[in-house]
Design a protein around this motif. Structure first.
Motif, PDB file in Angstrom:
ATOM      1  N   CYS A 326     -40.202 -15.983  -5.505  1.00 62.01           N
ATOM      2  CA  CYS A 326     -40.416 -14.626  -5.009  1.00 62.01           C
ATOM      3  C   CYS A 326     -39.373 -14.303  -3.950  1.00 62.01           C
ATOM      4  O   CYS A 326     -38.786 -15.200  -3.344  1.00 62.01           O
ATOM      5  CB  CYS A 326     -41.827 -14.455  -4.445  1.00 62.01           C
ATOM      6  N   HIS A 327     -39.156 -13.007  -3.720  1.00 62.24           N
ATOM      7  CA  HIS A 327     -38.258 -12.576  -2.660  1.00 62.24           C
ATOM      8  C   HIS A 327     -38.850 -12.989  -1.317  1.00 62.24           C
ATOM      9  O   HIS A 327     -40.067 -12.929  -1.113  1.00 62.24           O
ATOM     10  CB  HIS A 327     -38.054 -11.061  -2.712  1.00 62.24           C
ATOM     11  N   ASN A 363     -36.855 -19.063  -2.745  1.00 59.02           N
ATOM     12  CA  ASN A 363     -37.042 -18.037  -1.717  1.00 59.02           C
ATOM     13  C   ASN A 363     -35.802 -17.951  -0.836  1.00 59.02           C
ATOM     14  O   ASN A 363     -35.424 -18.940  -0.210  1.00 59.02           O
ATOM     15  CB  ASN A 363     -38.226 -18.387  -0.802  1.00 59.02           C
ATOM     16  N   CYS A 364     -35.178 -16.800  -0.750  1.00 59.37           N
ATOM     17  CA  CYS A 364     -34.075 -16.624   0.187  1.00 59.37           C
ATOM     18  C   CYS A 364     -34.543 -16.961   1.604  1.00 59.37           C
ATOM     19  O   CYS A 364     -35.600 -16.501   2.039  1.00 59.37           O
ATOM     20  CB  CYS A 364     -33.575 -15.186   0.154  1.00 59.37           C
ATOM     21  N   SER A 397     -29.186 -16.491   1.691  1.00 53.69           N
ATOM     22  CA  SER A 397     -29.677 -15.439   0.803  1.00 53.69           C
ATOM     23  C   SER A 397     -29.400 -15.766  -0.653  1.00 53.69           C
ATOM     24  O   SER A 397     -28.839 -14.970  -1.405  1.00 53.69           O
ATOM     25  CB  SER A 397     -29.035 -14.095   1.174  1.00 53.69           C
TER      26      SER A 397
END
Length: 455
Positions: A326-327, A363-364, A397
């Motif tokens: 997920c982001h 995840n970033c 990121s």
């Protein structure tokens, strides 16, 4: 036939000889000799192509010490050779513990060493006489290089608040880069500065700014893996070893001891929770988890819009492994939809439930403890809940990559630290060339937070 020769210095040890090769042919072989004495012959699988790589191993080869010895590889049948790694069968791993912590945690560390050595073919070496929190990255890296050269270590665990490689990644900012402690014969330099020019990041050479910005490999990948057992500050932004920090460490080592001594009820289940943007990855993860845990013990969400609420409901039931796509930022998960579309790390604490032994965070910035001393999401996965042992994530990121390959290595018996080293080095070997700003590539920002001896 074809052959290659190398001049090597050998330390008396029992080794595994790992050879990375590719061949579309059946029945090809590589014979390895040392000073004209055959150490073993590996029959290579048909890998399916000249650039489809696999690693074959000649195990448990006992070698005597000697300098300037001749290592020879002889090839029959037609194959493409990538590299050879000769690693001790019983691997040595350094455990660096801040001297401010060690007196209070001697029993915890002793139990951890005994548990790990009883379960894995490793020898843990304790280094606890220095106040690492107040040393520079360069000082610690120099000490680690010396340990690697004298003890032939394959990994390091850092317990406490250790400085990270201060590497400037332009639009990604300055974030933890474990590669500084892993590529021990590489070179890191400050050759300029990144400048934000109206939203466009431009590198200006010849203007050093006190931050590393360039990385030169020494043509052989990583030497060791690195995992950080680094608690977070529950209530302030200091870097002191507060009571809250020490309590997290005691609880973590107590869970580790329970994990190794059958005192922890581990749900042999896997959860793949994949947001819509990466639905295709779910089609790969579900069969892998089915293979490891069985379909009845695999829970997979992908192909639709997933909520944070549903994720926390599933997580509260407990899993051995969770793969979350997920982001994210360093302090939040951002799901496809509500309820709980945006979930701060504080909710991972208050609603943690059972959690998982191992969490792989696609995840970033999930492992970016640099941004906040009150805890990145990765730290909360490890230091909260009933089961937390290890988080694999990234400090930039991008997201974790080669998750399937990583899991396959753990499924086959590798502990997480060694799996991390092999995944990164396999990726390194598969690339044809590198740029000096290599940590921009997401695979080289992969980080382990917590106990690397899980599989």
């Amino acid at each position: 036939g074809e052959w290659l020769e190398y001049t090597v210095d050998v330390t008396a040890e029992t080794y595994n000889i790992n050879i990375r090769v590719a061949t579309p042919n059946d029945g090809t072989q590589i014979t390895v000799k040392l000073d004209d004495v055959v150490l073993g012959t590996a029959t290579l699988p048909n890998t399916g192509g000249w650039q489809t790589w696999q690693t074959v191993t000649i195990p448990d080869v006992a070698l005597s010490a000697g300098a300037g010895r001749v290592l020879r590889l002889e090839f029959t049948g037609g194959s493409n050779f990538n590299r050879i790694d000769i690693t001790p069968t019983v691997k040595k791993v350094a455990v660096m513990v801040d001297s401010e912590l060690y007196p209070e945690f001697t029993t915890d560390i002793d139990n951890y060493v005994a548990d790990v050595e009883a379960n894995f073919p490793v020898n843990l070496l304790i280094y606890s006489s220095k106040n690492y929190r107040n040393m520079t990255f360069e000082q610690i890296r120099s000490e680690l290089q010396s340990i690697w050269q004298t003890e032939n270590i394959t990994g390091v665990i850092q317990v406490g608040f250790f400085p990270s490689l201060p590497f400037d990644m332009g639009s990604h900012g300055v974030s933890p880069q474990p590669i500084g402690y892993e590529d021990l014969d590489g070179t890191f330099t400050d050759e300029g500065a990144w400048v934000d020019n109206a939203g466009e990041w431009i590198f200006t050479p010849g203007a050093p700014d006190g931050l590393y910005d360039t990385h030169y490999w020494n043509n052989n990948g990583l030497e060791i893996w690195c995992s950080v057992i680094r608690p977070y500050q529950p209530s302030d932004t200091s870097t002191d070893y507060t009571t809250g920090v020490r309590d997290q460490l005691h609880d973590f080592f107590a869970r580790s001891h329970a994990y190794y001594n059958n005192q922890m009820v581990i749900p042999r289940r896997g959860l793949a929770y994949v947001n819509y943007d990466w639905s295709v990855d779910g089609t790969v993860l579900e069969p892998l988890f089915n293979e490891i845990y069985g379909a009845e013990n695999t829970v997979a969400y992908y192909g639709g819009r997933n909520s944070g609420f549903n994720y926390m409901e599933e997580r509260s039931s407990g899993f051995e492994a969770i793969y979350l796509y997920c982001h994210s930022g360093s302090m939040t998960h951002d799901f496809d939809r509500g309820p709980w579309r945006s979930m701060p790390n504080t909710d991972l604490v208050s609603e943690n439930g059972r959690g998982s032994v191992f969490t792989s965070g696609f995840n970033c910035h999930g492992a970016d403890y640099h941004e906040t001393s009150t805890g990145c999401v990765g730290q909360h996965y490890v230091f909260e809940g009933d089961l937390g042992q290890l988080y694999r994530g990234t400090g930039i990121s991008f997201a974790t990559v080669r998750s399937v390959e990583f899991s396959q290595k753990m499924r086959d018996g590798q502990y997480a630290g060694q799996a991390h080293l092999e995944v990164v080095n396999d990726f390194y070997a598969d690339l044809e060339s590198f740029s000096p700003s290599e940590p921009h590539n997401e695979v080289f920002s992969q980080m382990l937070i917590g106990n690397p001896f899980v599989n």
